[in-house]
Design a protein around this motif. Structure first.
Motif, PDB file in Angstrom:
ATOM      1  N   LEU A  74      12.965   9.508 -16.833  1.00 16.63           N
ATOM      2  CA  LEU A  74      12.869   9.094 -15.437  1.00 16.63           C
ATOM      3  C   LEU A  74      12.507  10.264 -14.526  1.00 16.63           C
ATOM      4  O   LEU A  74      11.697  10.123 -13.616  1.00 16.63           O
ATOM      5  CB  LEU A  74      14.183   8.447 -14.988  1.00 16.63           C
ATOM      6  CG  LEU A  74      14.201   7.867 -13.578  1.00 16.63           C
ATOM      7  CD1 LEU A  74      13.128   6.801 -13.417  1.00 16.63           C
ATOM      8  CD2 LEU A  74      15.559   7.316 -13.238  1.00 16.63           C
ATOM      9  N   ASN A  75      13.075  11.425 -14.768  1.00 18.84           N
ATOM     10  CA  ASN A  75      12.791  12.592 -13.921  1.00 18.84           C
ATOM     11  C   ASN A  75      11.321  13.003 -14.016  1.00 18.84           C
ATOM     12  O   ASN A  75      10.688  13.317 -13.000  1.00 18.84           O
ATOM     13  CB  ASN A  75      13.700  13.766 -14.288  1.00 18.84           C
ATOM     14  CG  ASN A  75      15.131  13.510 -13.882  1.00 18.84           C
ATOM     15  OD1 ASN A  75      15.393  12.884 -12.862  1.00 18.84           O
ATOM     16  ND2 ASN A  75      16.063  13.972 -14.694  1.00 18.84           N
ATOM     17  N   THR A  76      10.773  12.990 -15.220  1.00 21.08           N
ATOM     18  CA  THR A  76       9.352  13.312 -15.400  1.00 21.08           C
ATOM     19  C   THR A  76       8.491  12.290 -14.676  1.00 21.08           C
ATOM     20  O   THR A  76       7.512  12.641 -14.007  1.00 21.08           O
ATOM     21  CB  THR A  76       8.993  13.357 -16.899  1.00 21.08           C
ATOM     22  OG1 THR A  76       9.820  14.326 -17.533  1.00 21.08           O
ATOM     23  CG2 THR A  76       7.530  13.689 -17.113  1.00 21.08           C
ATOM     24  N   PHE A  77       8.862  11.033 -14.785  1.00 17.85           N
ATOM     25  CA  PHE A  77       8.119   9.966 -14.113  1.00 17.85           C
ATOM     26  C   PHE A  77       8.112  10.177 -12.602  1.00 17.85           C
ATOM     27  O   PHE A  77       7.071  10.089 -11.948  1.00 17.85           O
ATOM     28  CB  PHE A  77       8.742   8.609 -14.473  1.00 17.85           C
ATOM     29  CG  PHE A  77       8.095   7.430 -13.816  1.00 17.85           C
ATOM     30  CD1 PHE A  77       6.830   7.008 -14.197  1.00 17.85           C
ATOM     31  CD2 PHE A  77       8.748   6.737 -12.804  1.00 17.85           C
ATOM     32  CE1 PHE A  77       6.227   5.919 -13.581  1.00 17.85           C
ATOM     33  CE2 PHE A  77       8.154   5.653 -12.182  1.00 17.85           C
ATOM     34  CZ  PHE A  77       6.886   5.248 -12.576  1.00 17.85           C
ATOM     35  N   ILE A  78       9.270  10.476 -12.040  1.00 19.72           N
ATOM     36  CA  ILE A  78       9.366  10.713 -10.589  1.00 19.72           C
ATOM     37  C   ILE A  78       8.536  11.930 -10.191  1.00 19.72           C
ATOM     38  O   ILE A  78       7.818  11.906  -9.182  1.00 19.72           O
ATOM     39  CB  ILE A  78      10.844  10.866 -10.158  1.00 19.72           C
ATOM     40  CG1 ILE A  78      11.563   9.530 -10.308  1.00 19.72           C
ATOM     41  CG2 ILE A  78      10.948  11.386  -8.729  1.00 19.72           C
ATOM     42  CD1 ILE A  78      13.064   9.610 -10.135  1.00 19.72           C
ATOM     43  N   ASP A  79       8.621  12.991 -10.990  1.00 21.48           N
ATOM     44  CA  ASP A  79       7.830  14.191 -10.698  1.00 21.48           C
ATOM     45  C   ASP A  79       6.339  13.883 -10.694  1.00 21.48           C
ATOM     46  O   ASP A  79       5.588  14.359  -9.826  1.00 21.48           O
ATOM     47  CB  ASP A  79       8.130  15.299 -11.711  1.00 21.48           C
ATOM     48  CG  ASP A  79       9.519  15.905 -11.514  1.00 21.48           C
ATOM     49  OD1 ASP A  79      10.102  15.720 -10.417  1.00 21.48           O
ATOM     50  OD2 ASP A  79      10.010  16.555 -12.462  1.00 21.48           O
ATOM     51  N   GLU A  80       5.885  13.078 -11.653  1.00 25.63           N
ATOM     52  CA  GLU A  80       4.469  12.706 -11.719  1.00 25.63           C
ATOM     53  C   GLU A  80       4.053  11.886 -10.511  1.00 25.63           C
ATOM     54  O   GLU A  80       2.964  12.074  -9.955  1.00 25.63           O
ATOM     55  CB  GLU A  80       4.181  11.956 -13.013  1.00 25.63           C
ATOM     56  CG  GLU A  80       4.243  12.836 -14.249  1.00 25.63           C
ATOM     57  CD  GLU A  80       4.131  12.065 -15.551  1.00 25.63           C
ATOM     58  OE1 GLU A  80       4.029  10.819 -15.518  1.00 25.63           O
ATOM     59  OE2 GLU A  80       4.163  12.721 -16.611  1.00 25.63           O
ATOM     60  N   LEU A  81       4.917  10.953 -10.094  1.00 23.97           N
ATOM     61  CA  LEU A  81       4.620  10.156  -8.897  1.00 23.97           C
ATOM     62  C   LEU A  81       4.529  11.040  -7.656  1.00 23.97           C
ATOM     63  O   LEU A  81       3.638  10.862  -6.819  1.00 23.97           O
ATOM     64  CB  LEU A  81       5.681   9.075  -8.688  1.00 23.97           C
ATOM     65  CG  LEU A  81       5.657   7.888  -9.646  1.00 23.97           C
ATOM     66  CD1 LEU A  81       6.835   6.962  -9.363  1.00 23.97           C
ATOM     67  CD2 LEU A  81       4.347   7.130  -9.533  1.00 23.97           C
ATOM     68  N   ARG A  82       5.441  11.991  -7.535  1.00 24.45           N
ATOM     69  CA  ARG A  82       5.399  12.913  -6.391  1.00 24.45           C
ATOM     70  C   ARG A  82       4.108  13.717  -6.393  1.00 24.45           C
ATOM     71  O   ARG A  82       3.481  13.900  -5.353  1.00 24.45           O
ATOM     72  CB  ARG A  82       6.600  13.863  -6.442  1.00 24.45           C
ATOM     73  CG  ARG A  82       7.888  13.220  -6.022  1.00 24.45           C
ATOM     74  CD  ARG A  82       9.022  14.217  -6.032  1.00 24.45           C
ATOM     75  NE  ARG A  82      10.266  13.569  -5.646  1.00 24.45           N
ATOM     76  CZ  ARG A  82      11.450  13.891  -6.126  1.00 24.45           C
ATOM     77  NH1 ARG A  82      11.573  14.865  -7.005  1.00 24.45           N
ATOM     78  NH2 ARG A  82      12.514  13.253  -5.731  1.00 24.45           N
ATOM     79  N   GLU A  83       3.743  14.210  -7.558  1.00 26.53           N
ATOM     80  CA  GLU A  83       2.518  15.004  -7.663  1.00 26.53           C
ATOM     81  C   GLU A  83       1.292  14.174  -7.280  1.00 26.53           C
ATOM     82  O   GLU A  83       0.420  14.645  -6.551  1.00 26.53           O
ATOM     83  CB  GLU A  83       2.367  15.556  -9.093  1.00 26.53           C
ATOM     84  CG  GLU A  83       1.200  16.488  -9.269  1.00 26.53           C
ATOM     85  CD  GLU A  83       1.293  17.746  -8.409  1.00 26.53           C
ATOM     86  OE1 GLU A  83       0.226  18.225  -7.971  1.00 26.53           O
ATOM     87  OE2 GLU A  83       2.404  18.254  -8.175  1.00 26.53           O
ATOM     88  N   GLN A  89      -2.385  12.827  -0.572  1.00 32.68           N
ATOM     89  CA  GLN A  89      -2.275  13.273   0.806  1.00 32.68           C
ATOM     90  C   GLN A  89      -3.198  14.468   1.095  1.00 32.68           C
ATOM     91  O   GLN A  89      -3.736  14.582   2.176  1.00 32.68           O
ATOM     92  CB  GLN A  89      -0.815  13.638   1.132  1.00 32.68           C
ATOM     93  CG  GLN A  89       0.088  12.435   1.246  1.00 32.68           C
ATOM     94  CD  GLN A  89       1.541  12.812   1.497  1.00 32.68           C
ATOM     95  OE1 GLN A  89       1.920  13.984   1.335  1.00 32.68           O
ATOM     96  NE2 GLN A  89       2.328  11.831   1.887  1.00 32.68           N
ATOM     97  N   MET A  90      -3.361  15.320   0.117  1.00 37.53           N
ATOM     98  CA  MET A  90      -4.244  16.471   0.294  1.00 37.53           C
ATOM     99  C   MET A  90      -5.707  16.045   0.359  1.00 37.53           C
ATOM    100  O   MET A  90      -6.509  16.713   1.019  1.00 37.53           O
ATOM    101  CB  MET A  90      -4.041  17.489  -0.843  1.00 37.53           C
ATOM    102  CG  MET A  90      -2.673  18.162  -0.766  1.00 37.53           C
ATOM    103  SD  MET A  90      -2.345  19.234  -2.152  1.00 37.53           S
ATOM    104  CE  MET A  90      -3.449  20.580  -1.806  1.00 37.53           C
ATOM    105  N   ALA A  91      -6.042  14.946  -0.276  1.00 37.34           N
ATOM    106  CA  ALA A  91      -7.428  14.461  -0.280  1.00 37.34           C
ATOM    107  C   ALA A  91      -7.812  13.842   1.058  1.00 37.34           C
ATOM    108  O   ALA A  91      -8.975  13.693   1.378  1.00 37.34           O
ATOM    109  CB  ALA A  91      -7.620  13.449  -1.406  1.00 37.34           C
ATOM    110  N   LEU A  92      -6.822  13.453   1.845  1.00 42.22           N
ATOM    111  CA  LEU A  92      -7.111  12.842   3.141  1.00 42.22           C
ATOM    112  C   LEU A  92      -7.580  13.865   4.065  1.00 42.22           C
ATOM    113  O   LEU A  92      -8.092  14.389   4.727  1.00 42.22           O
ATOM    114  CB  LEU A  92      -5.856  12.132   3.704  1.00 42.22           C
ATOM    115  CG  LEU A  92      -5.375  10.940   2.895  1.00 42.22           C
ATOM    116  CD1 LEU A  92      -4.082  10.413   3.521  1.00 42.22           C
ATOM    117  CD2 LEU A  92      -6.408   9.825   2.891  1.00 42.22           C
TER     118      LEU A  92
END
Length: 92
Positions: A74-83, A89-92
């Protein structure tokens, strides 16, 4: 209804012991049997559907109740979603 004599005697005996007519006894017995079969069917349906993920909304959020894969972190999944969100957001 025409019951075999032995069954008719049992029906009359049990109806009398309960203080009801033979007709009432037969109707109650049929209703009880239908309720039992209905409950069995509902339980069998729940067993089959319990293996399926349950999807519903809770406070506006889509929720899927399902078993996670054994190696799911779950932690890896959350980290991937955050990334992914940061990259979007950076692409905007």
């Amino acid at each position: 209804m025409n019951f075999p004599p032995q069954l008719q005697q049992k029906i009359e005996k049990w109806a009398s012991s309960q203080g009801i007519s033979t007709e009432q006894f037969v109707l109650q017995a049929i209703a009880e049997k239908i309720d039992a079969l209905t409950q069995q069917t509902a339980e069998a349906t729940n067993v089959v559907s319990s293996n399926q993920p349950k999807v519903y909304r809770k406070e506006g959020i889509l929720v899927v109740d399902a078993q996670l894969a054994e190696n799911f972190d779950l932690n890896t999944f959350i980290d991937e979603l955050r990334e992914e969100r940061i990259q979007d957001q950076m692409a905007l």
